[in-house]
Structure formats: structure tokens, C-alpha cells
Design a protein around this motif. Structure first.
Motif, PDB file in Angstrom:
ATOM      1  N   TYR A 238       0.962  -1.054  -0.064  1.00  0.00           N
ATOM      2  CA  TYR A 238      -0.015   0.128   0.128  1.00  0.00           C
ATOM      3  C   TYR A 238       0.896   1.150  -0.040  1.00  0.00           C
ATOM      4  O   TYR A 238       0.626   2.162  -0.753  1.00  0.00           O
ATOM      5  CB  TYR A 238      -0.904  -0.048   1.150  1.00  0.00           C
ATOM      6  N   LEU A 239       1.790   1.249   0.897  1.00  0.00           N
ATOM      7  CA  LEU A 239       2.823   2.526   0.900  1.00  0.00           C
ATOM      8  C   LEU A 239       3.402   2.750  -0.355  1.00  0.00           C
ATOM      9  O   LEU A 239       3.494   3.762  -0.830  1.00  0.00           O
ATOM     10  CB  LEU A 239       3.904   2.389   1.947  1.00  0.00           C
ATOM     11  N   ILE A 240       3.729   1.712  -0.938  1.00  0.00           N
ATOM     12  CA  ILE A 240       4.435   1.818  -2.297  1.00  0.00           C
ATOM     13  C   ILE A 240       3.637   2.238  -3.413  1.00  0.00           C
ATOM     14  O   ILE A 240       3.599   3.376  -3.985  1.00  0.00           O
ATOM     15  CB  ILE A 240       5.290   0.710  -2.855  1.00  0.00           C
ATOM     16  N   SER A 241       2.614   1.507  -3.629  1.00  0.00           N
ATOM     17  CA  SER A 241       1.733   1.796  -4.724  1.00  0.00           C
ATOM     18  C   SER A 241       0.763   2.996  -4.428  1.00  0.00           C
ATOM     19  O   SER A 241       0.331   3.902  -5.548  1.00  0.00           O
ATOM     20  CB  SER A 241       0.705   0.681  -4.902  1.00  0.00           C
ATOM     21  N   GLU A 242       0.408   3.384  -3.178  1.00  0.00           N
ATOM     22  CA  GLU A 242      -0.675   4.386  -2.953  1.00  0.00           C
ATOM     23  C   GLU A 242       0.081   5.786  -2.544  1.00  0.00           C
ATOM     24  O   GLU A 242      -0.491   6.952  -2.959  1.00  0.00           O
ATOM     25  CB  GLU A 242      -1.725   4.013  -2.254  1.00  0.00           C
ATOM     26  N   ILE A 243       1.007   5.535  -1.626  1.00  0.00           N
ATOM     27  CA  ILE A 243       1.586   6.762  -1.007  1.00  0.00           C
ATOM     28  C   ILE A 243       3.065   7.132  -1.725  1.00  0.00           C
ATOM     29  O   ILE A 243       3.308   8.292  -1.837  1.00  0.00           O
ATOM     30  CB  ILE A 243       2.210   6.448   0.448  1.00  0.00           C
ATOM     31  N   GLY A 244       3.640   6.256  -2.304  1.00  0.00           N
ATOM     32  CA  GLY A 244       5.022   6.277  -3.070  1.00  0.00           C
ATOM     33  C   GLY A 244       6.193   6.380  -2.367  1.00  0.00           C
ATOM     34  O   GLY A 244       7.178   6.922  -2.704  1.00  0.00           O
ATOM     35  N   VAL A 245       6.250   5.465  -1.309  1.00  0.00           N
ATOM     36  CA  VAL A 245       7.479   5.278  -0.417  1.00  0.00           C
ATOM     37  C   VAL A 245       7.691   3.967  -0.189  1.00  0.00           C
ATOM     38  O   VAL A 245       6.796   3.193  -0.126  1.00  0.00           O
ATOM     39  CB  VAL A 245       7.438   6.069   0.799  1.00  0.00           C
ATOM     40  N   ALA A 246       8.906   3.350  -0.376  1.00  0.00           N
ATOM     41  CA  ALA A 246       9.037   1.907  -0.315  1.00  0.00           C
ATOM     42  C   ALA A 246       9.806   1.626   1.140  1.00  0.00           C
ATOM     43  O   ALA A 246      10.789   2.563   1.438  1.00  0.00           O
ATOM     44  CB  ALA A 246       9.931   1.294  -1.368  1.00  0.00           C
ATOM     45  N   CYS A 247       9.398   0.650   1.816  1.00  0.00           N
ATOM     46  CA  CYS A 247      10.168   0.145   3.106  1.00  0.00           C
ATOM     47  C   CYS A 247      10.210  -1.180   2.832  1.00  0.00           C
ATOM     48  O   CYS A 247       9.914  -1.919   2.039  1.00  0.00           O
ATOM     49  CB  CYS A 247       9.310   0.758   4.224  1.00  0.00           C
ATOM     50  N   ILE A 248      10.846  -1.847   3.988  1.00  0.00           N
ATOM     51  CA  ILE A 248      10.976  -3.279   4.108  1.00  0.00           C
ATOM     52  C   ILE A 248      10.033  -4.070   5.186  1.00  0.00           C
ATOM     53  O   ILE A 248       9.815  -3.660   6.162  1.00  0.00           O
ATOM     54  CB  ILE A 248      12.422  -3.785   4.228  1.00  0.00           C
ATOM     55  N   PRO A 249       9.153  -4.655   4.956  1.00  0.00           N
ATOM     56  CA  PRO A 249       8.147  -5.613   5.777  1.00  0.00           C
ATOM     57  C   PRO A 249       9.084  -6.851   6.307  1.00  0.00           C
ATOM     58  O   PRO A 249       9.872  -7.596   5.773  1.00  0.00           O
ATOM     59  CB  PRO A 249       7.046  -6.126   4.819  1.00  0.00           C
ATOM     60  N   PRO A 250       9.029  -6.912   7.627  1.00  0.00           N
ATOM     61  CA  PRO A 250       9.931  -7.887   8.320  1.00  0.00           C
ATOM     62  C   PRO A 250       9.384  -9.350   8.447  1.00  0.00           C
ATOM     63  O   PRO A 250       9.821 -10.045   9.275  1.00  0.00           O
ATOM     64  CB  PRO A 250      10.239  -7.242   9.651  1.00  0.00           C
ATOM     65  N   GLU A 251       8.332  -9.614   7.790  1.00  0.00           N
ATOM     66  CA  GLU A 251       7.726 -11.015   7.847  1.00  0.00           C
ATOM     67  C   GLU A 251       8.943 -12.130   7.617  1.00  0.00           C
ATOM     68  O   GLU A 251       8.934 -13.141   8.382  1.00  0.00           O
ATOM     69  CB  GLU A 251       6.658 -11.305   6.832  1.00  0.00           C
TER      70      GLU A 251
ATOM     71  N   ALA B 264      10.810  12.598   1.455  1.00  0.00           N
ATOM     72  CA  ALA B 264       9.824  11.473   2.026  1.00  0.00           C
ATOM     73  C   ALA B 264       8.623  12.137   3.016  1.00  0.00           C
ATOM     74  O   ALA B 264       7.502  11.511   2.821  1.00  0.00           O
ATOM     75  CB  ALA B 264      10.744  10.585   2.897  1.00  0.00           C
ATOM     76  N   ARG B 265       8.845  13.133   3.331  1.00  0.00           N
ATOM     77  CA  ARG B 265       7.843  13.988   4.243  1.00  0.00           C
ATOM     78  C   ARG B 265       6.638  14.371   3.426  1.00  0.00           C
ATOM     79  O   ARG B 265       5.406  13.925   4.120  1.00  0.00           O
ATOM     80  CB  ARG B 265       8.516  15.351   4.773  1.00  0.00           C
ATOM     81  N   ILE B 266       6.559  14.754   2.349  1.00  0.00           N
ATOM     82  CA  ILE B 266       5.499  15.179   1.710  1.00  0.00           C
ATOM     83  C   ILE B 266       4.359  13.772   1.359  1.00  0.00           C
ATOM     84  O   ILE B 266       3.307  13.796   1.887  1.00  0.00           O
ATOM     85  CB  ILE B 266       5.760  15.675   0.564  1.00  0.00           C
ATOM     86  N   PRO B 267       5.033  12.742   0.728  1.00  0.00           N
ATOM     87  CA  PRO B 267       4.181  11.687   0.537  1.00  0.00           C
ATOM     88  C   PRO B 267       3.656  10.955   2.053  1.00  0.00           C
ATOM     89  O   PRO B 267       2.495  10.410   2.067  1.00  0.00           O
ATOM     90  CB  PRO B 267       4.966  10.425  -0.442  1.00  0.00           C
ATOM     91  N   LEU B 268       4.560  10.904   3.075  1.00  0.00           N
ATOM     92  CA  LEU B 268       4.080  10.177   4.147  1.00  0.00           C
ATOM     93  C   LEU B 268       3.005  10.786   5.023  1.00  0.00           C
ATOM     94  O   LEU B 268       2.376  10.570   5.731  1.00  0.00           O
ATOM     95  CB  LEU B 268       5.127  10.096   4.898  1.00  0.00           C
ATOM     96  N   GLN B 269       2.686  12.110   4.766  1.00  0.00           N
ATOM     97  CA  GLN B 269       1.728  12.876   5.166  1.00  0.00           C
ATOM     98  C   GLN B 269       0.338  12.625   4.654  1.00  0.00           C
ATOM     99  O   GLN B 269      -0.496  12.969   5.257  1.00  0.00           O
ATOM    100  CB  GLN B 269       2.138  14.567   5.032  1.00  0.00           C
ATOM    101  N   LYS B 270       0.432  11.762   3.732  1.00  0.00           N
ATOM    102  CA  LYS B 270      -0.830  11.576   2.980  1.00  0.00           C
ATOM    103  C   LYS B 270      -1.490  10.246   3.898  1.00  0.00           C
ATOM    104  O   LYS B 270      -2.692  10.018   3.737  1.00  0.00           O
ATOM    105  CB  LYS B 270      -0.772  10.846   1.798  1.00  0.00           C
ATOM    106  N   LEU B 271      -0.771   9.622   4.723  1.00  0.00           N
ATOM    107  CA  LEU B 271      -1.068   8.722   5.466  1.00  0.00           C
ATOM    108  C   LEU B 271      -2.170   9.138   6.703  1.00  0.00           C
ATOM    109  O   LEU B 271      -1.945  10.405   7.156  1.00  0.00           O
ATOM    110  CB  LEU B 271      -0.182   7.998   6.459  1.00  0.00           C
ATOM    111  N   ARG B 272      -3.198   8.667   6.985  1.00  0.00           N
ATOM    112  CA  ARG B 272      -4.304   9.223   7.865  1.00  0.00           C
ATOM    113  C   ARG B 272      -4.652   8.050   8.788  1.00  0.00           C
ATOM    114  O   ARG B 272      -4.398   6.943   8.758  1.00  0.00           O
ATOM    115  CB  ARG B 272      -5.745   9.378   7.082  1.00  0.00           C
ATOM    116  N   LEU B 273      -4.680   8.748  10.155  1.00  0.00           N
ATOM    117  CA  LEU B 273      -5.249   7.945  11.240  1.00  0.00           C
ATOM    118  C   LEU B 273      -6.388   7.325  10.942  1.00  0.00           C
ATOM    119  O   LEU B 273      -7.196   7.822  10.433  1.00  0.00           O
ATOM    120  CB  LEU B 273      -5.045   8.876  12.526  1.00  0.00           C
ATOM    121  N   LYS B 274      -6.316   6.100  11.461  1.00  0.00           N
ATOM    122  CA  LYS B 274      -7.717   5.085  11.505  1.00  0.00           C
ATOM    123  C   LYS B 274      -8.814   5.798  12.241  1.00  0.00           C
ATOM    124  O   LYS B 274      -8.493   6.225  13.230  1.00  0.00           O
ATOM    125  CB  LYS B 274      -7.507   3.545  11.631  1.00  0.00           C
ATOM    126  N   ALA B 275     -10.020   5.630  11.928  1.00  0.00           N
ATOM    127  CA  ALA B 275     -10.951   6.324  12.733  1.00  0.00           C
ATOM    128  C   ALA B 275     -11.198   5.464  13.962  1.00  0.00           C
ATOM    129  O   ALA B 275     -11.102   4.139  13.963  1.00  0.00           O
ATOM    130  CB  ALA B 275     -12.321   6.222  11.764  1.00  0.00           C
TER     131      ALA B 275
END
Length: 390
Positions: A337-350, A379-390
């Protein structure tokens, strides 16, 4: 008829390859793999060019490594840890730390032995153990402080335990283990006659007030510790794949026997350049740390206000962030989701956990700050697109 050998049938594509492909596909800002997007210092690169053109270093290097690099590794261990390493019999140069780790496991561990792994773990550890026919035994670090439970650590030791793989500063959590933690681990290793395979590739990447302690320096541990490190992290040269293993000659013998039939010898001219790099003055190592002190602040600034929860790491160039306030799902789901919708890549630790402990890291992903200052600010600009869950 099956095509693959059973020893590799559980091995999938590494998570780093998967995430890099996704990041390229969506043109995402890649804060995933621990690979700097800036170059190796120019004077170190110049030494590589010089060695390549000298006419003496373009054939096979000695199998254990060039005399110059083995001496530089021994000098580095004396300089930073006051360890007395024999450069001729106590150092082996490897094709990066990853090959060094494999050589340690294959050369020191027998089929059926147990090897303790602290999780989350660098993803090559468990495949190495499986290829050796040994059995991994897992001890988890518990968030948000990423500390192990002493009782869980004690319970992992048995009469079948041959080795423990220790990584400090720790990838991916950024922990630097304390003297108290290492002392407990050392006492258990002595009690149960266990070898430590110490992955110290982030040895020069401590942050803030954290202080790195090599377990080989503790009483009774030099004779039972093999230390693995590399040039990749300390000199921003991950593509050079020059690593080394050092320790007491008696314990290095098994590692050398395995190494000679894995790669035999490592790229010759690059070894000369790394020997030069290891002998950099103290000012280099201070500036290196200061650079990453600035970079971790930049990444934390970009994460601020995103809804991701994090703590300042003590070492490495990674931050673990809790995404549970902004997303429902497993780490890989959030990463996609972060890559495709927000535009930032990270590593999942599974892939850095055993199945039985995967739930411990279910809310976390890893961000890397070994990137340009500009990228970390962007990275700050795209990461600000994340929203707290209701």
C-alpha cells in the motif's frame, strides 16, 4: 521428478529483491534496502583504480586474502577493540559478510546441531543454517524496546546448541546490545560450550549515546567467537562485496576450510582499496557517524506527523515504525500500500521471523536512512498522506 534440492525448497525470492521491483514499478521513493544512494569516498575509489592499474592485482588473490588487507583487519581490531589478531592465521577475507556468515556456519556447525537466532534476523541466517543441515532455534526481541527476555534466551540453550548468531548493532531494529545483555549471553555460551558468530557489519554505526561493545572482548569469549564484518556499510561500498572473518586461529580453521570451496578468492584490487579504507584516520569515523546522526534526524522529521510510531535507533541506518494506527493488515500488505498508493518503499519484516514469532513484528516495517539528504526530506510530503484510522 523435483527440480530443486530439498535444502532450498523453502527459499523464496529475497524480500529486498521483491521490494526493489515494486518500488521501480510504481516509481516510489526507495527507503527500503540498506543501500546508500551516494558514492564511496573518492579517495577510496581512487585506491581501487590505482590497484587495478598497477599490474600486480588482476590475477587470483591469495585464498585467505591479501596480506595488506589481513594486516589492516588485524590492526583495525587492535585499534578499536584492543584485540590481538594474528593477520596470517586469524583473518579470512570473504565475498562480503554474507559469504563470511555462510563460511562460518558451514565450517563450524554439523548436521543436527542447533543454532540460536535472535529475531527479527538478517534474511540469510536461517537459509545458511538449513543448508548446513542444522536446526535454527529462535529467540525474539520484544517491541517497542526490542529487548530479549532473559528466560527465553536461557531456554533456547541445550546440549544440542552449537552456535548463536549475534548481530549488534542490530538489523533491522537498530538496537545496540548492552554490556549486561552481552554478559548474560557470554555466560550462557561458556556454560554450554557454544560458539558465537558475531555479525558486526554496523560496528561503526552507533548513534547518540550508544556505545558498541564487541562480545569477543568479554572474559572467556575470544576463543569461542568468530567476528564477521565488511567494507559495505562503513565505507558506503555495498557493491564491492569485501568482507572478513577474524578470531582465534583454532576456530578460524573450520571457517577457512569452508571458504576455500565457496569462493576460493575474493576480488583482488578491491582488497587493496579496502586495506587503505580501514586505515582511515579517526576523523573519518567521526565524520561518518556525524553524517548518520544528521540523516536519522531527517528521516524522523519526515516520519513526524505521519501517524507512524517510532523510536530513535541506537545504531545501524534503520528505523522500525509501527503502522497500526494508520493501516489494518500485515507488514507486506502495508508495504505494498505504501509503495503503490503513497509512493514510498520500506521493508516488511515477515521474512525476518520464524512462523511462531511472526506475530511479534506484525505491526512494524523498516525504513532506511542511508539515503541522500534530499531523498530523506522528500519522503515527508508523501508520508503525510497517511491518515489515522477512525
Amino acid at each position: 521428478m523435483p527440480i530443486s534440492a530439498r535444502r532450498v525448497e523453502t527459499f523464496g525470492t529475497t524480500i529486498f529483491t521483491e521490494i526493489n521491483v515494486l518500488a521501480q514499478q510504481y516509481h516510489a521513493l526507495n527507503l527500503g534496502q540498506g543501500k546508500p544512494d551516494f558514492d564511496t569516498p573518492s579517495d577510496i575509489v581512487a585506491e581501487l583504480v590505482k590497484a587495478s592499474q598497477a599490474g600486480n592485482y588482476n590475477q587470483y588473490a591469495p585464498g585467505p586474502g591479501t596480506p595488506d588487507l589481513r594486516q589492516a583487519v588485524a590492526h583495525h581490531a587492535a585499534r578499536f577493540y584492543d584485540l590481538d589478531i594474528d593477520p596470517d592465521r586469524g583473518v579470512i577475507v570473504t565475498a562480503g559478510a554474507t559469504e563470511g556468515l555462510l563460511s562460518c556456519v558451514l565450517g563450524l556447525v554439523d548436521p543436527g546441531d542447533e543454532v540460536i537466532v535472535i529475531e527479527p534476523f538478517y534474511d540469510s541466517y536461517v537459509p545458511n543454517i538449513i543448508m548446513a543441515g542444522a536446526v535454527p532455534v529462535f529467540v525474539p526481541l520484544h517491541p517497542p524496546t526490542w529487548t530479549f527476555d532473559p528466560d527465553e534466551l536461557r531456554a533456547a540453550f541445550s546440549n544440542k546448541t552449537r552456535a548463536i548468531i549475534l548481530n549488534s548493532p542490530h538489523n533491522p531494529t537498530g538496537r545496540v546490545f548492552t554490556r549486561e545483555e552481552l554478559t548474560l549471553l557470554a555466560e550462557l555460551c561458556i556454560e554450554h560450550d557454544v560458539i558465537v558468530i558475531s555479525d558486526e557489519v554496523y560496528e561503526h554505526l552507533t548513534l547518540g549515546d550508544a556505545s558498541y561493545l564487541s562480545i569477543a572482548t568479554l572474559p572467556g569469549m575470544f576463543e569461542r567467537t568468530v567476528t564477521v564484518s565488511s567494507a559495505g556499510k562503513s565505507f558506503s561500498a555495498t557493491g564491492w562485496k569485501i568482507g572478513w572473518v577474524y578470531g582465534h586461529p583454532d576456530i578460524l580453521d573450520g571457517v577457512a576450510r569452508a571458504h576455500q570451496f565457496i569462493t576460493f578468492a575474493v576480488h583482488h584490487p578491491t582488497q587493496q582499496a579496502v586495506a587503505y579504507a580501514l586505515n582511515q584516520p579517526d576523523s573519518y569515523y567521526r565524520a561518518f557517524k556525524e553524517m548518520y546522526e544528521d540523516k536519522v534526524e531527517l528521516l524522523m522529521s519526515s516520519l513526524e506527523g505521519s501517524g507512524l510510531q517510532y523510536s530513535r535507533p541506537q545504531g545501524t541506518y534503520f528505523i522500525m515504525a509501527d503502522f497500526s494506527h494508520v493501516f489494518d493488515g500485515m507488514p507486506f500488505d502495508f508495504t505494498r500500500y505504501l509503495i503503490s498508493e503513497i509512493g514510498v518503499a520500506c521493508i516488511p519484516p515477515e521474512s525476518m521471523y520464524s512462523k511462531e514469532h511472526r506475530h511479534i513484528g506484525k505491526n512494524y516495517v523498516r525504513f532506511s536512512f542511508c539515503k541522500s539528504d534530499e531523498a530523506l526530506r522528500q519522503a515527508r510530503i508523501p508520508l503525510q498522506k497517511l491518515r489515522l484510522k477512525a
